[in-house]
Write a protein that holds these residues in place. Structure first.
Motif, PDB file in Angstrom:
ATOM      1  N   ILE A 179      -5.865  13.722  13.465  1.00  0.00           N
ATOM      2  CA  ILE A 179      -5.236  13.440  12.268  1.00  0.00           C
ATOM      3  C   ILE A 179      -3.931  13.128  12.142  1.00  0.00           C
ATOM      4  O   ILE A 179      -2.948  14.002  12.457  1.00  0.00           O
ATOM      5  CB  ILE A 179      -5.729  15.177  11.131  1.00  0.00           C
ATOM      6  N   SER A 180      -3.615  12.127  11.620  1.00  0.00           N
ATOM      7  CA  SER A 180      -2.151  11.425  11.978  1.00  0.00           C
ATOM      8  C   SER A 180      -2.103  11.728  11.127  1.00  0.00           C
ATOM      9  O   SER A 180      -2.671  11.025   9.456  1.00  0.00           O
ATOM     10  CB  SER A 180      -2.157  10.497  12.748  1.00  0.00           C
ATOM     11  N   THR A 181      -0.746  12.132  10.245  1.00  0.00           N
ATOM     12  CA  THR A 181       0.308  12.037   8.618  1.00  0.00           C
ATOM     13  C   THR A 181       0.886  10.871   9.006  1.00  0.00           C
ATOM     14  O   THR A 181       0.693  10.039   9.324  1.00  0.00           O
ATOM     15  CB  THR A 181       1.526  13.163   9.058  1.00  0.00           C
ATOM     16  N   SER A 182       0.925  10.566   7.115  1.00  0.00           N
ATOM     17  CA  SER A 182       1.528   8.719   6.682  1.00  0.00           C
ATOM     18  C   SER A 182       2.114   8.690   7.116  1.00  0.00           C
ATOM     19  O   SER A 182       3.401   7.388   7.057  1.00  0.00           O
ATOM     20  CB  SER A 182       1.640   9.284   5.250  1.00  0.00           C
ATOM     21  N   MET A 237       1.018  -1.328  -0.034  1.00  0.00           N
ATOM     22  CA  MET A 237      -0.240  -0.118   0.096  1.00  0.00           C
ATOM     23  C   MET A 237       1.697   1.457  -0.032  1.00  0.00           C
ATOM     24  O   MET A 237       2.111   1.150   0.606  1.00  0.00           O
ATOM     25  CB  MET A 237      -0.699  -0.015   1.124  1.00  0.00           C
ATOM     26  N   ARG A 238       0.453   2.669  -0.320  1.00  0.00           N
ATOM     27  CA  ARG A 238       1.200   3.739  -0.232  1.00  0.00           C
ATOM     28  C   ARG A 238       1.089   4.214   0.543  1.00  0.00           C
ATOM     29  O   ARG A 238      -0.222   3.939   1.353  1.00  0.00           O
ATOM     30  CB  ARG A 238       0.626   4.678  -1.846  1.00  0.00           C
ATOM     31  N   PRO A 239       1.611   4.923   0.837  1.00  0.00           N
ATOM     32  CA  PRO A 239       1.219   5.284   2.728  1.00  0.00           C
ATOM     33  C   PRO A 239       0.111   6.780   2.052  1.00  0.00           C
ATOM     34  O   PRO A 239      -0.773   7.166   1.060  1.00  0.00           O
ATOM     35  CB  PRO A 239       3.053   6.466   2.419  1.00  0.00           C
ATOM     36  N   PHE A 240      -0.277   6.660   3.229  1.00  0.00           N
ATOM     37  CA  PHE A 240      -1.645   8.015   3.330  1.00  0.00           C
ATOM     38  C   PHE A 240      -1.682   8.263   5.180  1.00  0.00           C
ATOM     39  O   PHE A 240      -1.200   8.458   6.098  1.00  0.00           O
ATOM     40  CB  PHE A 240      -2.898   7.111   2.641  1.00  0.00           C
ATOM     41  N   GLU A 241      -3.172   9.435   5.038  1.00  0.00           N
ATOM     42  CA  GLU A 241      -2.907   9.962   6.418  1.00  0.00           C
ATOM     43  C   GLU A 241      -4.174   9.533   7.287  1.00  0.00           C
ATOM     44  O   GLU A 241      -4.660   8.323   6.202  1.00  0.00           O
ATOM     45  CB  GLU A 241      -2.847  11.519   6.115  1.00  0.00           C
ATOM     46  N   TYR A 242      -4.224   9.342   8.180  1.00  0.00           N
ATOM     47  CA  TYR A 242      -5.206   8.715   9.244  1.00  0.00           C
ATOM     48  C   TYR A 242      -5.922   9.197   9.916  1.00  0.00           C
ATOM     49  O   TYR A 242      -5.425  10.309  10.819  1.00  0.00           O
ATOM     50  CB  TYR A 242      -4.612   7.769  10.104  1.00  0.00           C
ATOM     51  N   ALA A 243      -7.657   9.821   9.475  1.00  0.00           N
ATOM     52  CA  ALA A 243      -8.002  10.900  10.624  1.00  0.00           C
ATOM     53  C   ALA A 243      -8.975  10.418  11.198  1.00  0.00           C
ATOM     54  O   ALA A 243      -9.585   9.241  10.368  1.00  0.00           O
ATOM     55  CB  ALA A 243      -8.796  11.546   9.229  1.00  0.00           C
ATOM     56  N   ARG A 244      -9.892  10.247  12.332  1.00  0.00           N
ATOM     57  CA  ARG A 244     -10.712  10.040  12.575  1.00  0.00           C
ATOM     58  C   ARG A 244     -11.481  11.001  13.785  1.00  0.00           C
ATOM     59  O   ARG A 244     -11.164  11.506  14.659  1.00  0.00           O
ATOM     60  CB  ARG A 244      -9.603   9.048  14.411  1.00  0.00           C
ATOM     61  N   PRO A 245     -12.220  11.404  12.849  1.00  0.00           N
ATOM     62  CA  PRO A 245     -13.734  12.541  13.049  1.00  0.00           C
ATOM     63  C   PRO A 245     -14.115  11.694  14.613  1.00  0.00           C
ATOM     64  O   PRO A 245     -14.085  10.995  14.073  1.00  0.00           O
ATOM     65  CB  PRO A 245     -14.140  12.730  11.515  1.00  0.00           C
ATOM     66  N   GLU A 246     -15.177  12.176  15.006  1.00  0.00           N
ATOM     67  CA  GLU A 246     -15.547  12.194  15.852  1.00  0.00           C
ATOM     68  C   GLU A 246     -17.260  13.094  15.973  1.00  0.00           C
ATOM     69  O   GLU A 246     -18.136  12.985  16.048  1.00  0.00           O
ATOM     70  CB  GLU A 246     -15.347  12.750  17.570  1.00  0.00           C
ATOM     71  N   GLN A 281      -4.957  10.422  -0.118  1.00  0.00           N
ATOM     72  CA  GLN A 281      -4.368  11.225  -0.204  1.00  0.00           C
ATOM     73  C   GLN A 281      -4.197  10.127   2.229  1.00  0.00           C
ATOM     74  O   GLN A 281      -3.686  10.723   3.062  1.00  0.00           O
ATOM     75  CB  GLN A 281      -4.099  12.004   0.148  1.00  0.00           C
ATOM     76  N   ARG A 282      -5.357  10.093   2.137  1.00  0.00           N
ATOM     77  CA  ARG A 282      -5.886   9.377   3.693  1.00  0.00           C
ATOM     78  C   ARG A 282      -7.272   9.011   3.508  1.00  0.00           C
ATOM     79  O   ARG A 282      -8.015   9.266   3.151  1.00  0.00           O
ATOM     80  CB  ARG A 282      -6.330  11.546   3.933  1.00  0.00           C
ATOM     81  N   VAL A 283      -6.901   7.974   4.859  1.00  0.00           N
ATOM     82  CA  VAL A 283      -8.498   7.584   5.694  1.00  0.00           C
ATOM     83  C   VAL A 283      -8.764   8.122   6.012  1.00  0.00           C
ATOM     84  O   VAL A 283      -7.951   8.802   6.928  1.00  0.00           O
ATOM     85  CB  VAL A 283      -8.037   6.340   5.152  1.00  0.00           C
ATOM     86  N   VAL A 284     -10.423   8.528   5.826  1.00  0.00           N
ATOM     87  CA  VAL A 284     -10.976   8.909   6.864  1.00  0.00           C
ATOM     88  C   VAL A 284     -11.862   7.386   8.165  1.00  0.00           C
ATOM     89  O   VAL A 284     -12.963   7.389   7.477  1.00  0.00           O
ATOM     90  CB  VAL A 284     -12.392  10.276   6.459  1.00  0.00           C
TER      91      VAL A 284
END
Lengths: 332, 213
Positions: B52-55, A1-10, A47-50
């Motif tokens: 938000i965590s960066t890659s 997998m390519r790198p991505f950001e991880y977001a955790r909304p509430e 770019q990011r998984v939410v």
């Protein structure tokens, strides 16, 4: 997998906000069983998984406006055991057919609706339409699991959603939120799916920065429903064809009918002629068979999937009989 | 690493004198202590997971088999890879890596999930249990006993995933019939074809309601 950001909304608004960063080059993460496979295969890049699992409203099952509102993240297991959903037999039939406790505990309702096609050309990087030099690889290639309806355009894959036929037959709506943080719209589920003309169009109306937050179903009343899936394996498998029926039967006569087929076209395929014909009939082997004949009469199979027409016919017939309580033996 | 869970490389058994590993451990702690003293914000940020965590690699805490484990992984690292490569818990098997074979089954908050298609970073604050926890020096889970009794394995590669699936299934389906077991366990594939024995084991555990981890 390519790198991505991880977001955790509430909250819902936060989820939409996080989805709209990076110009919408983001992906919704729920149960993960589809998205992670797509990311590993590099079919989807993001770019990011939410990770939306920490938004409480996405987990709710509550009565609303003469029906029930189900959060996007409600899992198959939770759907199966919820007292408010016990009368929606066509959904429970689907869950019974998902023969893996792991998928039942992770898989979500909206995740199923947004599941990407299982077409092997798509999953191997040839795009949704599987075109090479403008020619369809599906038409000339191995199309045994592909569409037998709605396949005259460039799209030949089949819709992967297992809940969609049953939900559409019930007249379900989906609540689409985004791209503005407070934007929300209820859309009838039958208009949610699209047949793409280009590789970029996707399989649903969702635009970047949008997602499903809830599904709404009307009160069941006296309507009875069933889904019949034709599965090849005893274990975890995707149906070769499926059909859902919603019937209102009074005094032995059908008053209202909805029939929807699954896994036979790029979108869930509504058999309105057959359903209209069924109204006024009494349900028995013969009438169910005739409605099923009607449902598949305009099929356009490809070179290797004519067998699916018969499977779809059988699925429609058995879904009708099952909804009417006349299919006593599984596989009869 | 807990003393009763063997690592892939094995624990340091004979370690008189000074070792590279000890040096790295010690210096890491020193750096951490400095960071704690100078950067209160960072310490607080670790209490509640970041929105938000960066890659880039992220420091996360996972509760695995009852122990708080700290590891540094990129958000894209799956739970399976984190368990196997960072925590040396190799009962979580890497077979299909596509959520179809069940060999990577672990429990999250008591529910069986496929670790190959979940991200490690998703599970901060939740209880992860792997097959290693079903057998300790003092206690063996009833599912393991049933697998032994019914000869529920041949090559054994699918076994830890199958055992975790059976444990999860029996917890939520007491008194399940053989047919219920077959349907619930359809997500685990055994290439040797020991399904019959596995189903016998699952049925026995479900019927006798033997609890476990």
């Amino acid at each position: 997998m390519r790198p991505f950001e991880y977001a955790r909304p509430e909250t819902e608004a936060e989820a939409i906000e996080f989805l709209n960063d990076h110009g919408g080059q983001t992906a919704v993460l729920a149960g993960g069983t589809d998205l992670l496979n797509l990311l590993k295969a590099d079919v989807v890049t993001t770019q990011r998984v939410v990770d939306i699992k920490h938004v409480p409203s996405f987990h709710e099952v509550v009565p609303e406006q003469g029906g029930v509102k189900i959060g996007a993240l409600v899992t198959l297991e939770e759907l199966h055991d919820h007292p408010l959903l016990a009368e929606y037999r066509s959904l429970l039939d689907v869950i019974d057919g998902v023969r893996a406790i792991q998928i039942q505990s992770s898989g979500t309702l909206a995740g199923d609706l947004c599941h990407h096609p299982n077409c092997w050309y798509y999953r191997n990087g040839y795009g949704l339409l599987a075109l090479e030099k403008g020619e369809s690889l599906v038409t000339s290639g191995d199309n045994r699991y592909h569409a037998v309806f709605g396949n005259q355009g460039p799209a030949k894959f089949v819709s992967a959603s297992r809940f969609a036929p049953g939900l559409i037959a019930w007249g379900a709506k989906v609540r689409v939120i985004g791209p503005q943080p407070t934007e929300a719209e209820w859309v009838p589920l039958e208009y949610f799916f699209i047949t793409p003309r280009t590789n970029q169009q996707g399989t649903t109306i969702l635009k970047p920065g949008q997602m499903i937050s809830h599904v709404w179903l009307p009160d069941p009343g006296v309507t009875r429903s069933a889904t019949y899936e034709v599965l090849q394996l005893e274990g975890l498998d995707w149906p070769l064809a499926a059909a859902a029926a919603c019937l209102q039967i009074e005094g032995g006569t059908v008053r209202q009918a909805r029939l929807v087929m699954g896994h036979v076209a790029p979108v869930p395929w509504i058999a309105s002629d057959a359903a209209r014909w069924l109204v006024g009939q009494s349900v028995n082997e013969e009438t169910a068979g005739m409605a099923a004949d009607m449902a598949v009469s305009r099929a356009t199979p490809l070179s290797q999937n004519e067998y699916k027409v018969q499977l779809a016919r059988t699925a429609v017939k058995r879904a009708i009989l099952k909804a009417a309580g006349l299919l006593t033996m599984e596989g009869a | 690493m807990s003393h009763d869970v063997p690592t892939r490389t094995g624990p340091d058994q004979h370690s008189p004198g000074f070792h590279r590993r000890d040096f790295l451990k010690g210096s890491g702690a020193a750096v951490a202590a400095t960071a704690m003293a100078t950067a209160g914000d960072d310490a607080r940020a670790q209490v509640a997971p970041k929105k938000i965590s960066t890659s880039a690699p992220q420091k996360i805490k996972l509760n695995v088999n009852g122990q708080e484990r700290e590891l540094t992984v990129e958000p894209r690292v799956t739970l399976m890879d984190a368990l196997r490569n960072d925590l040396n818990l190799t009962a979580c098997k890497d077979v299909c890596d596509r959520a179809v074979c069940g060999a990577c089954t672990v429990h999250i908050d008591g529910k069986p999930v496929l670790a190959c298609t979940r991200l490690a970073i998703e599970f901060t604050g939740q209880k992860i249990v792997t097959a290693e926890a079903l057998m300790t020096p003092t206690k063996t889970d009833a599912v393991i006993d049933a697998f032994v009794k019914h000869d529920g394995m041949q090559c054994g590669f699918c076994t830890p995933g199958f055992v975790m699936a059976v444990r999860g299934f029996c917890n939520s389906h007491p008194n399940a019939t053989v047919d219920d077991c077959r349907k619930g366990l359809g997500g685990n594939i055994c290439r040797c074809g020991t399904y019959d024995s596995v189903l016998k084991a699952a049925y026995e555990v479900a019927q006798t309601k033997k609890g476990g981890a």
